[in-house]
Structures are given as structure tokens and as C-alpha cells.
Design a protein around this motif. Structure first.
Motif, PDB file in Angstrom:
ATOM      1  N   ALA A   1      41.161  32.204  47.866  1.00  0.00           N
ATOM      2  CA  ALA A   1      39.876  32.858  47.647  1.00  0.00           C
ATOM      3  C   ALA A   1      39.565  32.828  46.154  1.00  0.00           C
ATOM      4  O   ALA A   1      40.438  33.080  45.320  1.00  0.00           O
ATOM      5  N   LEU A   2      38.308  32.514  45.817  1.00  0.00           N
ATOM      6  CA  LEU A   2      37.913  32.367  44.414  1.00  0.00           C
ATOM      7  C   LEU A   2      36.608  33.104  44.144  1.00  0.00           C
ATOM      8  O   LEU A   2      35.680  33.078  44.964  1.00  0.00           O
ATOM      9  N   THR A   3      36.533  33.752  43.009  1.00  0.00           N
ATOM     10  CA  THR A   3      35.283  34.362  42.565  1.00  0.00           C
ATOM     11  C   THR A   3      35.335  34.528  41.056  1.00  0.00           C
ATOM     12  O   THR A   3      36.414  34.515  40.453  1.00  0.00           O
ATOM     13  N   ALA A   4      34.160  34.685  40.461  1.00  0.00           N
ATOM     14  CA  ALA A   4      34.097  34.813  39.003  1.00  0.00           C
ATOM     15  C   ALA A   4      34.075  36.259  38.558  1.00  0.00           C
ATOM     16  O   ALA A   4      34.492  36.580  37.445  1.00  0.00           O
ATOM     17  N   SER A   5      33.578  37.151  39.420  1.00  0.00           N
ATOM     18  CA  SER A   5      33.472  38.551  38.997  1.00  0.00           C
ATOM     19  C   SER A   5      33.695  39.469  40.184  1.00  0.00           C
ATOM     20  O   SER A   5      33.106  39.266  41.247  1.00  0.00           O
TER      21      SER A   5
ATOM     22  N   LEU B   1      38.534  33.971  38.240  1.00  0.00           N
ATOM     23  CA  LEU B   1      38.318  33.192  37.027  1.00  0.00           C
ATOM     24  C   LEU B   1      36.867  33.311  36.586  1.00  0.00           C
ATOM     25  O   LEU B   1      35.951  33.166  37.410  1.00  0.00           O
ATOM     26  N   PRO B   2      36.610  33.575  35.305  1.00  0.00           N
ATOM     27  CA  PRO B   2      35.227  33.720  34.844  1.00  0.00           C
ATOM     28  C   PRO B   2      34.457  32.417  34.961  1.00  0.00           C
ATOM     29  O   PRO B   2      35.036  31.336  35.113  1.00  0.00           O
ATOM     30  N   THR B   3      33.131  32.526  34.895  1.00  0.00           N
ATOM     31  CA  THR B   3      32.270  31.350  34.933  1.00  0.00           C
ATOM     32  C   THR B   3      32.730  30.342  33.886  1.00  0.00           C
ATOM     33  O   THR B   3      32.945  30.684  32.728  1.00  0.00           O
ATOM     34  N   GLY B   4      32.886  29.097  34.312  1.00  0.00           N
ATOM     35  CA  GLY B   4      33.365  28.070  33.392  1.00  0.00           C
ATOM     36  C   GLY B   4      34.872  27.974  33.314  1.00  0.00           C
ATOM     37  O   GLY B   4      35.419  27.193  32.540  1.00  0.00           O
TER      38      GLY B   4
END
Length: 633
Positions: free
Chosen positions: A170-174, A38-41
Motif C-alpha cells: 500500500a502506498l500514499t503520500a500523506s 512517501l512524500p510527493t516526488g
């Protein structure tokens, strides 16, 4: 049992989820290993905080950012959600209290730093807890292909082996496609399960300004945009310099970096969030976890080393979905500076071994000792003591960390905290002088929960309310601590060095190929991608970025500077005449470079400006000087 939407409404006050949040939550509640990109925000934290309130046991959240960890725990507690955070900046008493709460079922979320997974006693206690979910935030850190690999994250795979039936989120923006695959492999996913939003942000316009005079360009941008803004720079010194420049030009601004005191950080951040400061000039220490949706402009004075970093930082603009700008300032010398980042990030291996030896000497750890001990580490004093250059020395510390010899953490900044450990009846017999009595009374009146947990305090605030000096507050709290009335942990604003293995002789220090050669090659590719994005003069900036992240864009974005320049109509006869007069006026003041003329007359099309200059040179109304400047005849 409450549904996810009911939990969202009860604790956060929202009626519906953002895109992909509900799908990720459903996947987690179905006990499937899940990767959320998911992107930032994009609201990553809700994808595990909501399930944590539904699942019967404890949710473990592994995150590398101590400041973000503390902020999230404080915010959860404000919402009536019981959460605990553990990291190397806490005392043993604080750690024991937190672990007891988790073991007794008095907490729903446990935030830990990844180095905690190296401690055998912690793992043994973890086995006694009723764990329902493991969350890996900033999951790109587990991949050696990622831009911020951290070896302590590899321990998460071992944790999964201990808890094979517990799902992981697991989560990251990019992340690039190879990083996505690597994350799933390192975390032992039972099957591929990816939820990904496009990296495209329809409301965000990516603009590049190529100008040798970046400060002039920055003032131009901020004077021609409205609303809250972030300006990213590469050093703490530059944060102060640029903030002073903006203030001198009547632009409301302040500066922020990791070296500030906790109270100063909180005050500056709050003033900016409340709109009392329009522009925050900061290093990349600013922005993670800050929930300010109405940032209209993010300006990078210098390009970061990778598109992953740039995307995350630029993405802090326009989180409310309204039109916003991400502006990157570049100059010719930035290409060489980006290339130099590679040698700065990977100094020679003999140099790395020397830094390892000097670090051990600096904290006075003997060879063969130090295992599982944490030492305060004044990095500025370290490089000064041994006459080291800060940038390669810091890189050496990072590579030694990634190689597993120790954990160097510059981010550990802990606010002062107090917990009362005596019975309430004992407080009546405390014998202090008049000023000390006043300090103690103010402490008791100003803070709640002192008998149940460590509470963050502000010594300057207590001093003002008690009308005494800060030194008196400090001395009083130390006295009460010695009397076993309370436990007082003074503020710590110092990096720490945690030895994850006993100190070795330098000749035994090996920097693995996966840490050095492989990562160096990967950084080279990221730097080249950043150059392509920053210095492209055709195509579409957004499409360059999307292709890097593995997407196949269908059409140009229409909003970046390249698209806007391409879509502008040809100038009319009157506009051409006006442009020529503007060029003649600029060059009449003093000789100017072609770059200066182009940037001064922006946002006109660069091609139109250059074409007009050529015609004026041909008609001999302008002359090209030996130093390549242009002036009127």
C-alpha cells in the motif's frame, strides 16, 4: 535472477535508489504486507515496478486515477516492460484483449481502477491468473478517516481473502496516524509494517501571503522568482483568467483543467515540461504523476480544504532537492470560504436523494435496472437541465458513490484508438475513394503495432498529413470499422456513471453514518487544521503541518515566513527612517488600508511596519480615516 539494483539500472538507468525505496522493495520481495508513506516526488512507483520485474507472476496495481494509469503504462511500454491497464472507459474488445494477455503471462503489470473489483466476471478471471503482488496506490482512499475515501477501495479487502498468500503493498503520500492504522486494518495486514519518511522537506520554504489583492501578490511572486512554476486555482474558469493575467504581464503561462481535450492536455503538459511555458495555471487535475523535478515555485491562489491536499500539491515543487517555494495566498474571506466548504460538501440528505432520482432519469435508467452498466454523463448538462447548483450536486454524486449506489467518474477522458482486425492480405482489397485511401495510408504509415493492440491516434494530425478535413478522417475510420477492417473507438471526453447496483426508489436511499456524519466531522477537523496552518501569526508553519501528520518536530524549520520574520534583525535608525518615508509616500498617493501597506512593503517585518505606522499617527504625520484607511495629513 536480477537484483533490484540491476533491474533499476537495466530499465530505468539509475545506479541507486532514493531513501526508503530499497527497504520497501526488500520488504515486498520478502512477501511481507507493506505500507509505504512517501512524500510527493519520493518515487513510489519504483517500489512496485522493480519487484514486478523480479517476481515470477503478475503484479496488480489498483489506482483511482485513469490518466495516471495510462501514463504509467505508456512509460513502461517505452522501457520495454509489458503492462496493461483496464478501466470503465475501455471497450469490451480492449478489455478482453488485456485480460487474455494477463492470463497468458504476456504482461508483468496490470493496472486496474477500483470499480473493476465490483465486477464478478473480472474477479473470476483474476483467479485464473498467476498473481505475485497486489499494489494499492493512493491507499488513503480506503480509509473513511482519509480526505478522499472511495468505497470501491473496500473491495480490496475481499480480494485479499481470495488471495490470502499474495502480499500487498500500500502506498500514499500523506496520511495521519489514524489513517495509517485504518489502511492496515482495512487491507488485513498480517502485521504492522510501515516505512515512512518525514513529511519535512528541507529544500522547500512554505510562505503565506495575506493580501486582499491576490492577483497583485501573484504577479509579485512570479516576477521575483525564477524557473518553472505551477499556480493552483479552484475552478476551470479561473485557470483561463489567471493565465490571461500573467500573459498580459509578459509572464509565459498557459492553463490546464480536466475538461480539456486529450490532445490539448498532452500538448500543454509537454510544452510546460520542456520549458516552453514557464507557468501552468491549473486546477488540482494537474500534477499527479508528472515527472518534472525542477519546479521552483508552487502557488495556491486559494487554500485547499485539507493539509493532506495542500502538502501533496505544494510538494510538486523542488523534487530535484534544490531550494524551492510553496506559497499560499490567503485573505480574510478565506476563513468563511473554508467553513462554507463543509456545507457544500455535505448537502441535506433529502437533496442527495433527489439528485439520485434525477441522475437516473437523466440517463434513462428504469427502477430495478442499470446494474453493471456504464452510461456517459454530461454533468454540466445535467445540472442545467434540472436547475441544480454544481457544487452541492457534485457533492451529492460523490456521497452517493461512497454509499455504493453508483460510481460517478468525472476523470474518464479517452483518446481515440484503432486496432486492425483483418488479415494483412485483406487490406489490398479495401475499396475507398481517393481521400479515404490517403487517410488509410497515412494511418498505416504513422502508427506501429496496429495489428497487435489498440493504438492511440490523433485525427487532427492524420488530417493534416493527408491534407483532408478532420470530418473526412472520422468518416473514413467509421467506414473501415463497418467493413470489419479495423475497430475504431472515437475520442470520449465525458464523465461516466457506472451503476454498481440496480436503481432504487429515492425512499430506499440511505446515506450511512460512516459516509455522512463521520466524514463531515472529519472534514470539519481538517478545515480547522488548514485554517490554523494558513492564518497562524506565530510559531512555525512546517511544525504545524508536521504535528498534524503525527510527527514531533525538534526545532523550527527556519525557512517559512513565520521563522524568517522572527529571525530578522531589528531595523537600524536609517532603515527606520527609510521605512517611514516609504509609508508616507504610499499614503500620499491615495488613502490605503493597513493590510495594503503591510503587503506593499513586504518582505519587511510586519511588526516593524505596524510600529512605524503607529508612530506616524501619534506624531500626526498620518491620519486614520472613518473607513479605516490611512492617509497623509
Amino acid at each position: 535472477m536480477l537484483t533490484p539494483v540491476e533491474v533499476l539500472k537495466r530499465y530505468w538507468g539509475y545506479d541507486s535508489f532514493r531513501p526508503l525505496q530499497a527497504e520497501i522493495i526488500d520488504s515486498v520481495l520478502s512477501k511481507r504486507d507493506t505500507l509505504g508513506l512517501l512524500p510527493t516526488g519520493g518515487g513510489k512507483s519504483l517500489t512496485f515496478q522493480v519487484p514486478a520485474m523480479i517476481l515470477p507472476g503478475l503484479t496488480i496495481v489498483i489506482t483511482p486515477l485513469i490518466s495516471l494509469m495510462k501514463d504509467q503504462v505508456d512509460n513502461l511500454r517505452d522501457r520495454g516492460i509489458k503492462a496493461v491497464c483496464l478501466h470503465s472507459g475501455l471497450t469490451r474488445a480492449e478489455t478482453k484483449l488485456g485480460m487474455d494477455r494477463c492470463r497468458l503471462g504476456k504482461a508483468k503489470l496490470l493496472y486496474i481502477s477500483p470499480e473493476k473489483l465490483r465486477v464478478e466476471t473480472f474477479i473470476a478471471q483474476l483467479k485464473q491468473m498467476n498473481v505475485s503482488l497486489i499494489v494499492v496506490d493512493e491507499a488513503h482512499c480506503i480509509s473513511q478517516w482519509g480526505y478522499d475515501f472511495r468505497p470501491s477501495y473496500l473491495k480490496i479487502g475481499e480480494l485479499r481473502e481470495l488471495m490470502p498468500d499474495i502480499p500487498v503493498l500500500a502506498l500514499t503520500a500523506s496520511a495521519t496516524p489514524e489513517v495509517v492504522s485504518d489502511i492496515m486494518a482495512k487491507l488485513n495486514f498480517s502485521g504492522e509494517n510501515l516505512f515512512s519518511k518525514s513529511f519535512s522537506r528541507d529544500n522547500l520554504s512554505y510562505i503565506i501571503r495575506n493580501d486582499f489583492d491576490k492577483e497583485r501578490q501573484l504577479l509579485n511572486i512570479l516576477n521575483n522568482t525564477r524557473g518553472s512554476a505551477i499556480v493552483y486555482v479552484r475552478s476551470r474558469k479561473r485557470t483561463r483568467e489567471i493565465a490571461a493575467l500573467l500573459q498580459a504581464n509578459e509572464i509565459s503561462a498557459d492553463f490546464y483543467h480536466a475538461g480539456l481535450a486529450v490532445e490539448d492536455k498532452a500538448e500543454k503538459q509537454n510544452w510546460w515540461k520542456e520549458g516552453r511555458i514557464r507557468v501552468m495555471v491549473a486546477t488540482n487535475a494537474f500534477g499527479m504523476g508528472i515527472d518534472k523535478p525542477d519546479v521552483r515555485t508552487v502557488v495556491h491562489v486559494d487554500p485547499p480544504a485539507s493539509l493532506e491536499e495542500y502538502y501533496q500539491e505544494a510538494g510538486r515543487a523542488g523534487r530535484d532537492g534544490l531550494p524551492s517555494f510553496a506559497v499560499l495566498l490567503v485573505a480574510k474571506h478565506d476563513k468563511a470560504r473554508l467553513t462554507r466548504m463543509i456545507t457544500d460538501a455535505f448537502p441535506p440528505k433529502d437533496y442527495i436523494r433527489r439528485v439520485y432520482e434525477l441522475a437516473g432519469n437523466f440517463v434513462n435508467v428504469a427502477v430495478g435496472s442499470g446494474y453493471d452498466h456504464t452510461y456517459t454523463f454530461d454533468f454540466a448538462l445535467f445540472v442545467k437541465t434540472y436547475d441544480l447548483q454544481p457544487i452541492p450536486a457534485r457533492s451529492a454524486m460523490r456521497l452517493l458513490t461512497q454509499s455504493g449506489y453508483f460510481e460517478f467518474m468525472e476523470e474518464v477522458t479517452m483518446q481515440s484508438r484503432v486496432m486492425i482486425i483483418s488479415d494483412k492480405e485483406d487490406l489490398y482489397s479495401v475499396n475507398l475513394d481517393d481521400e479515404g485511401e490517403q487517410v488509410f495510408n497515412i494511418l498505416l504509415r504513422s502508427y506501429t503495432g496496429l495489428f497487435a493492440d489498440f493504438v492511440y491516434i490523433n485525427e487532427p494530425l492524420i488530417a493534416r498529413r493527408a491534407d483532408v478535413s478532420e470530418q473526412k478522417v472520422y468518416e473514413t475510420l467509421l467506414t473501415l470499422s463497418r467493413m470489419h477492417i479495423l475497430q475504431y473507438v472515437p475520442r470520449q471526453n465525458m464523465p461516466v456513471l457506472y451503476y454498481s447496483t440496480s436503481r432504487e426508489l429515492p425512499k430506499y436511499i440511505e446515506i450511512p453514518k460512516a459516509v455522512y456524519e463521520v466524514q463531515r466531522e472529519r472534514l470539519l477537523k481538517r478545515v480547522e487544521a488548514m485554517k490554523k496552518f494558513a492564518f497562524a501569526d506565530s510559531g512555525c508553519r512546517v511544525n504545524i503541518m508536521l504535528e498534524y501528520f503525527g510527527e514531533k518536530p525538534e526545532k523550527p524549520c527556519g525557512k517559512c515566513d513565520l521563522c524568517r520574520e522572527r529571525n530578522r534583525r531589528a531595523p537600524s535608525h536609517d532603515e527606520k527612517h527609510q521605512l517611514a518615508e516609504s509609508i508616507l509616500y504610499i499614503t500620499a498617493q491615495q488613502p490605503r488600508s493597513l493590510d495594503y501597506i503591510v503587503n506593499e512593503l513586504s518582505p519587511r517585518r510586519k511588526d516593524d511596519i505596524i510600529d512605524t505606522v503607529r508612530k506616524l499617527l501619534s506624531s500626526r504625520r498620518l491620519v486614520l480615516n472613518p473607513d479605516d484607511t490611512i492617509s497623509t495629513v
